[in-house]
Design an enzyme around this catalytic site. Structure first.
Site, PDB file in Angstrom:
ATOM      1  CB  SER A 213      -2.300   3.947 -11.429  1.00 43.34           C
ATOM      2  OG  SER A 213      -1.428   3.827 -12.533  1.00 43.34           O
TER       3      SER A 213
ATOM      4  CE1 TYR B 294       1.628   2.021  -7.576  1.00 44.90           C
ATOM      5  CE2 TYR B 294       1.221   1.648  -9.915  1.00 44.90           C
ATOM      6  CZ  TYR B 294       1.232   2.493  -8.823  1.00 44.90           C
ATOM      7  OH  TYR B 294       0.840   3.794  -8.974  1.00 44.90           O
TER       8      TYR B 294
END
Length: 252
Positions: free
Chosen positions: A138, A151
């Site tokens: 990401s 995360y």
């Protein structure tokens, strides 16, 4: 990466980016096997894409990973591409007490799972021409999103792991690719209708174009400002550092 003639295994392939990647590769004539915990999602995906296959997988369970790997090698000995895509994203409270269940599930799914899945298949992939290990990280691997600190940390760790593995596999036939999406319209954080998020079909089209090149990192235009944040020359620095480390400690 060559875009045709592969046998591809994609974790988290029942929805979102995983399913969209699976369908794009399926349309190009690759043999695609998807995996996930939600059987109904897997069934929906393979029903919509005749010829695609699916296996149930709990990416947080080492035994489930080992069973899936053994099944894949037995049923699809030509397997040459692994795409570690399964992931979960929840808001957390890094300024306060972290929920233990959130912490454990996020790290188990986003970091331990891909490492274990790759470990279970890596020796098989080394025997294949055009072997590929891909990780969906990401942009928050490079610029953390503070409201999802756990995360973001797992994605930063996954990026680091991919750098190490790419270096250690440099003399084999296996390439390590990192796919670093920006904010995309998927189920993560209920983003399907988010106007500022990148439409999923646009992300997949740009991602597939990059996958067809020799790029080690798949960074679409919208993600480039985040990737540039870490500064230029990261790969050269990482490789130089590791060459020195090998001279000192041996191995690889």
């Amino acid at each position: 990466m060559k875009l045709t003639g592969n046998t591809v295994f994609i974790t988290g392939g029942g929805s979102g980016i995983g399913r969209a990647l699976a369908e794009a590769l399926h349309r190009l004539g690759n043999k695609v096997i998807i995996a996930g915990r939600r059987r109904h999602r897997l069934d929906e995906a393979i029903a919509a894409n005749p010829g695609m296959e699916a296996i149930e997988l709990d990416i947080t369970d080492p035994a489930s990973i080992e069973r899936a790997a053994a099944t894949l090698i037995a049923d699809h000995p030509e397997l040459n591409v692994l795409i570690n895509n399964a992931g979960i994203m929840e808001p957390d409270t890094v300024a306060g007490k972290i929920d233990e269940a959130l912490l454990t599930s996020t790290i188990s799914t986003n970091l331990l799972g891909p490492i274990r899945m790759t470990s279970a298949l890596i020796e098989h992939l080394k025997t294949k021409h055009n072997g590929i290990v891909a990780y969906t990280s990401s942009v928050v691997a490079f610029v953390p999103l503070a409201v999802t600190g756990v995360y973001s940390s797992t994605k930063a760790a996954l990026h680091s792991y991919a750098l190490s593995q790419r270096f250690m596999l440099r003399h084999t036939g296996v390439r390590v690719i990192e796919i670093a999406p920006p904010w995309v319209r998927t189920e993560l954080m209920n983003s399907e209708e988010a106007e500022l998020a990148m439409p999923l079909d646009e992300f997949i089209a740009e991602t597939m174009a990059i996958l067809g090149t020799d790029a080690d990192e798949n960074v679409v235009e919208a993600a480039k400002p985040f990737r540039a944040n870490v500064g230029p020359g990261e790969h050269d620095f990482v490789n130089g550092f590791n060459e020195q480390a090998l001279a000192l400690f041996g191995g690889g």
